[in-house]
Design a protein around this motif. Structure first.
Motif, short mmCIF file in Angstrom:
data_model
loop_
_atom_site.label_atom_id
_atom_site.label_comp_id
_atom_site.label_asym_id
_atom_site.label_seq_id
_atom_site.Cartn_x
_atom_site.Cartn_y
_atom_site.Cartn_z
N GLU A 69 14.89 -1.88 -2.97
CA GLU A 69 14.22 -2.46 -1.81
C GLU A 69 13.24 -1.45 -1.21
O GLU A 69 12.12 -1.80 -0.82
N GLY A 70 13.66 -0.19 -1.14
CA GLY A 70 12.78 0.84 -0.63
C GLY A 70 11.57 1.05 -1.52
O GLY A 70 10.44 1.24 -1.05
N ALA A 71 11.79 1.01 -2.84
CA ALA A 71 10.68 1.16 -3.78
C ALA A 71 9.71 0.00 -3.65
O ALA A 71 8.49 0.19 -3.65
N ARG A 72 10.27 -1.19 -3.52
CA ARG A 72 9.40 -2.38 -3.38
C ARG A 72 8.52 -2.26 -2.14
O ARG A 72 7.31 -2.55 -2.19
N SER A 73 9.11 -1.82 -1.03
CA SER A 73 8.35 -1.69 0.21
C SER A 73 7.20 -0.68 0.05
O SER A 73 6.07 -0.94 0.44
N ALA A 74 7.52 0.48 -0.55
CA ALA A 74 6.49 1.52 -0.71
C ALA A 74 5.38 1.06 -1.65
O ALA A 74 4.18 1.23 -1.36
N PHE A 75 5.75 0.45 -2.78
CA PHE A 75 4.74 -0.02 -3.73
C PHE A 75 3.88 -1.13 -3.12
O PHE A 75 2.67 -1.19 -3.35
N GLN A 76 4.51 -2.02 -2.35
CA GLN A 76 3.74 -3.10 -1.74
C GLN A 76 2.73 -2.55 -0.74
O GLN A 76 1.58 -3.02 -0.68
N GLN A 77 3.14 -1.56 0.04
CA GLN A 77 2.20 -0.92 0.97
C GLN A 77 1.05 -0.26 0.22
O GLN A 77 -0.11 -0.32 0.63
N ALA A 78 1.38 0.37 -0.91
CA ALA A 78 0.34 1.03 -1.72
C ALA A 78 -0.64 0.00 -2.27
O ALA A 78 -1.86 0.23 -2.30
N VAL A 79 -0.13 -1.15 -2.71
CA VAL A 79 -1.00 -2.22 -3.22
C VAL A 79 -1.89 -2.75 -2.10
O VAL A 79 -3.07 -3.03 -2.31
N ASP A 80 -1.32 -2.88 -0.91
CA ASP A 80 -2.11 -3.36 0.23
C ASP A 80 -3.27 -2.41 0.53
O ASP A 80 -4.37 -2.83 0.89
N VAL A 81 -3.01 -1.10 0.39
CA VAL A 81 -4.05 -0.10 0.66
C VAL A 81 -5.07 -0.05 -0.48
O VAL A 81 -6.27 0.07 -0.25
N ALA A 82 -4.56 -0.14 -1.72
CA ALA A 82 -5.43 0.00 -2.89
C ALA A 82 -5.19 -1.17 -3.84
O ALA A 82 -4.53 -1.01 -4.88
N PRO A 83 -5.69 -2.36 -3.52
CA PRO A 83 -5.40 -3.55 -4.35
C PRO A 83 -5.93 -3.45 -5.77
O PRO A 83 -5.47 -4.19 -6.66
N GLY A 84 -6.86 -2.54 -6.01
CA GLY A 84 -7.39 -2.40 -7.36
C GLY A 84 -6.60 -1.48 -8.25
O GLY A 84 -6.90 -1.35 -9.45
N ARG A 85 -5.55 -0.83 -7.73
CA ARG A 85 -4.76 0.12 -8.52
C ARG A 85 -3.77 -0.63 -9.42
O ARG A 85 -2.70 -1.06 -8.99
N VAL A 86 -4.13 -0.76 -10.67
CA VAL A 86 -3.31 -1.50 -11.63
C VAL A 86 -1.98 -0.80 -11.86
O VAL A 86 -0.93 -1.45 -12.00
N ASP A 87 -1.97 0.54 -11.90
CA ASP A 87 -0.73 1.26 -12.17
C ASP A 87 0.33 0.98 -11.11
O ASP A 87 1.52 0.86 -11.43
N ILE A 88 -0.12 0.83 -9.87
CA ILE A 88 0.84 0.55 -8.80
C ILE A 88 1.38 -0.88 -8.94
O ILE A 88 2.59 -1.12 -8.79
N ARG A 89 0.51 -1.81 -9.24
CA ARG A 89 0.95 -3.21 -9.39
C ARG A 89 1.97 -3.34 -10.53
O ARG A 89 2.94 -4.11 -10.42
N VAL A 90 1.77 -2.61 -11.61
CA VAL A 90 2.68 -2.71 -12.75
C VAL A 90 4.07 -2.19 -12.37
O VAL A 90 5.09 -2.81 -12.71
#
Length: 667
Positions: free
Chosen positions: A226-247
């Motif tokens: 759950e903590g990882a999901r929250s951090a990655f989702q925030q990162a995607v919100d900041v950088a929606p073009g970062r494919v590595d984060i989305r994966v």
């Protein structure tokens, strides 16, 4: 009269400073055309082209400048930078070396030479160049940062961390330095340290994508989904073009049993990078979890077409082929993965399971040890020395692992240790401990590490699933069945389930709710309809928790005996074991109930997918582990109807062959 090239150059330079790059480039080109020997025009054109991401054009202009000024180290440096940007690191290095030869104290040339060497994978030489650049300018932050990275690649972690700490001291406001340090800590296995660094960086940069990405990875590594999901989702919100984060977000979502959301993230990643092998791989895994085996195979094939050496995709492809019933293709798929990653834990582990399914015990059990290194591992090591199978420890703790079915299957070997005179403590989950008390009088049951005296000399531990490798590789040599027993008084309390003439069948249909484990294993309760229609059959629904809701959805629910909510409440399988003593038969899918029936020596029929888990072998009706079980396999992947038609005919045959029993008698 022609324009003055110097005036044209000055005008272009002003446009360049104003950020009007294309107009500036046009001006630099005109100045160079007006006076081809104008070195500054070629030099400034090269710099502008590099800034706008056109390295091949920049190389042409930089080469013209260096040809005009062959002894100018700055011109050589510019040409080297252009070649490096164009992917020609070897040629770039030659230019940097020429510049250094002309100007030994030229720190920037040493720094760029280090970059070229790093790009060529020559990290030891790169470190030497970065160090020389730092000797010339101790505050050359980029050289220090790149040296830290190169040291990390050389596995010189102490030196790399020292450089990162120096960087942080020089520029405490730069989250990048903390993020790089955290990534190195993560690489070395210091997950808590990486998380702490990420948290500190977030204090000054709460919306930095790299820092959030690091935090997500640290939380993921510590199984805080759950903590990882929250951090990655925030990162995607900041950088929606970062494919590595989305994966990676998709991977977390899949492990959280949210395959639809995982697929959505992969779709978004592939919109941005249609040839991202990792996104195809992760989407394939998510589609498999969602029950779309054909779609999963297509995505995994796409991943391997883009990246033929993608080991994870090759492994995943092997078990999707199993889901589809394409048995002959499974092992070649695993072997392909191993060719590209001979030490890859998942590949070694999956080959081992195939070896076990084929009865290649020595090789299979050896590879089965790799389960400690898969993600997530099947057990957490205990904090004292592990048993090697050779010495006689003063006390041996056998660590239960994996699911309840695995614990029941391998518990059979624990008494062998006691019979060798080894003091044994069997550490199992608390709910399972009461059932295991019947295992052997020489085996002590514990369910908490706090019950151990860690200071005791000669204390050793071993994971339960490693016992076959260490003490009994061939199941033919395992202790005989039954090796577990029901509590006699509890068994007497269940005599009422039988009435004269009944053929009583206990049924379970749903196994693990983890999609990656349960793919294709569980059958819907509706598949049991042919059994319910057989005159004289009485069905007892032993299913607990997940799957119970299906009872109210089937038309034959009136023919099902449902158990009270407190069934098995005071210990896993205690009531089940007692109930099984009064059943003529158990019919189950691949669940822990199959292992319980086998361990108790009770008759059971196990309905299996086309290519089932390794422990059921690859063919035949007999189980090598449990003589009382009969195995019925799908002939076509997903076809439960055929399986239950066969089982129904088996039941009719058993009913016809049974002796007459009186009401209340044990079968």
């Amino acid at each position: 009269m022609s324009p003055d090239p110097r005036a044209v150059l000055a005008e272009a330079a002003a446009l360049h400073r104003a950020g009007q790059m294309e107009a500036a480039i046009d001006g630099f080109r005109r100045a160079a055309a007006l006076q081809p020997s104008f070195t500054d025009a070629h030099r400034m054109l090269a710099m502008a082209l590099l800034q706008t991401g056109r390295p091949k054009e920049a190389v042409q202009s930089a080469r013209a400048a260096s040809n005009l000024a062959p002894n100018d180290p700055h011109a050589l440096l510019l040409l080297g930078v252009g070649l490096q940007a164009a992917g020609q690191a070897e040629k770039a290095l030659a230019q940097f070396d020429k510049a250094v030869k002309l100007a030994p104290g030229f720190g920037e040339a040493q720094f760029q030479a280090g970059n070229a060497l790093a790009a060529l994978g020559r990290f030891k030489e790169a470190v030497a160049r970065y160090s020389r650049a730092l000797e010339l300018d101790p505050r050359a932050v980029e050289a220090l940062a790149n040296r830290a990275v190169a040291l990390g690649r050389l596995k010189l972690h102490t030196e790399a961390l020292a450089d990162f700490d120096h960087l942080i001291a020089l520029q405490p406001w730069m989250p990048m330095h903390l993020a790089n340090k955290g990534n190195l800590l993560l690489e070395t296995g210091d997950i808590a340290g990486a998380a702490a660094v990420a948290e500190k960086a977030l204090e000054t940069a709460p919306r930095d994508a790299d820092v959030l990405f690091l935090l997500g990875q640290a939380r993921f590594a510590s199984v805080d989904l759950e903590g990882a999901r929250s951090a990655f989702q925030q990162a995607v919100d900041v950088a929606p073009g970062r494919v590595d984060i989305r994966v990676l977000l998709a991977q977390v979502l899949r492990r959280q049993e949210a395959p639809t959301e995982a697929i959505h993230q992969c779709d978004a990643a592939l919109e941005r990078d249609p040839r991202h092998a990792g996104a195809f791989y992760e989407r394939g895994e998510a589609k498999r979890a969602a029950g779309d085996a054909a779609g999963a195979l297509a995505d995994l094939d796409s991943a391997l077409a883009i990246a033929p050496r993608h080991v994870e995709a090759a492994v995943a492809r092997s078990y999707v082929l199993a889901d589809l019933g394409r048995m002959g293709e499974v092992r070649p798929a695993i072997e392909r993965a191993l060719r590209n990653g001979p030490k890859h834990s998942d590949a070694v582990f999956h080959l081992a399971m195939d070896d076990l399914a084929l009865g290649r015990w020595a090789k299979g059990w050896a590879g089965y040890e790799e389960r400690a290194r898969i993600v997530p591992p099947t057990y957490k090591p205990l904090p004292f020395a592990r048993w090697d199978g050779k010495e006689i420890p003063s006390e041996l703790v056998v660590l239960g692992e994996q699911g309840l079915g695995d614990a029941i299957q391998f518990a059979r070997l624990v008494p062998l240790l006691a019979e060798r005179g080894i003091p044994v403590k069997f550490l199992v989950r608390a709910p399972l401990a009461p059932l295991m008390t019947t295992l052997h009088p020489g085996v002590a049951l514990i369910s908490d590490e706090s019950d151990l005296d860690l200071s005791a000399p000669g204390l050793r531990w071993v994971p339960l699933g490693s016992l076959p490798l260490l003490i009994a590789q061939d199941p033919a040599a395992w202790p005989s069945v039954p090796y577990l027993a029901a509590e006699p008084e509890r068994a007497r309390q269940w005599r009422h389930v039988r009435e004269t003439g009944d053929f009583v069948i206990g049924i379970t249909w749903q196994g693990s709710t983890r999609r990656d484990i349960d793919v294709g294993r569980s059958a819907p309760l509706s598949a049991f309809a042919p059994l319910a229609a057989v005159p004289g059959v009485k069905l007892v629904a032993i299913q607990r928790n997940a799957g119970e809701e299906q009872v109210d959805e089937v038309p034959f629910k009136g023919r099902l005996l449902r158990l009270d909510a407190d069934f098995d409440a005071d210990g896993a399988f205690l009531d089940s074991a007692a109930l099984l003593q009064h059943l003529d038969l158990v019919v189950t899918t691949d669940t822990s109930m199959a292992h319980l029936a086998g361990a108790l020596g009770r008759p059971a029929i196990v309905a299996l997918k086309a290519v089932p888990d390794w422990r059921w072998g690859r063919a035949g009706e007999a189980s090598v582990f449990y003589p009382s079980l009969t195995l019925v396999r799908q002939t076509k992947a997903g076809d439960w109807a055929g399986v239950f038609e066969t089982i129904t005919e088996m039941v009719r045959g058993r009913m016809a062959a049974r002796p007459e029993v009186e009401s209340g008698a044990s079968a």
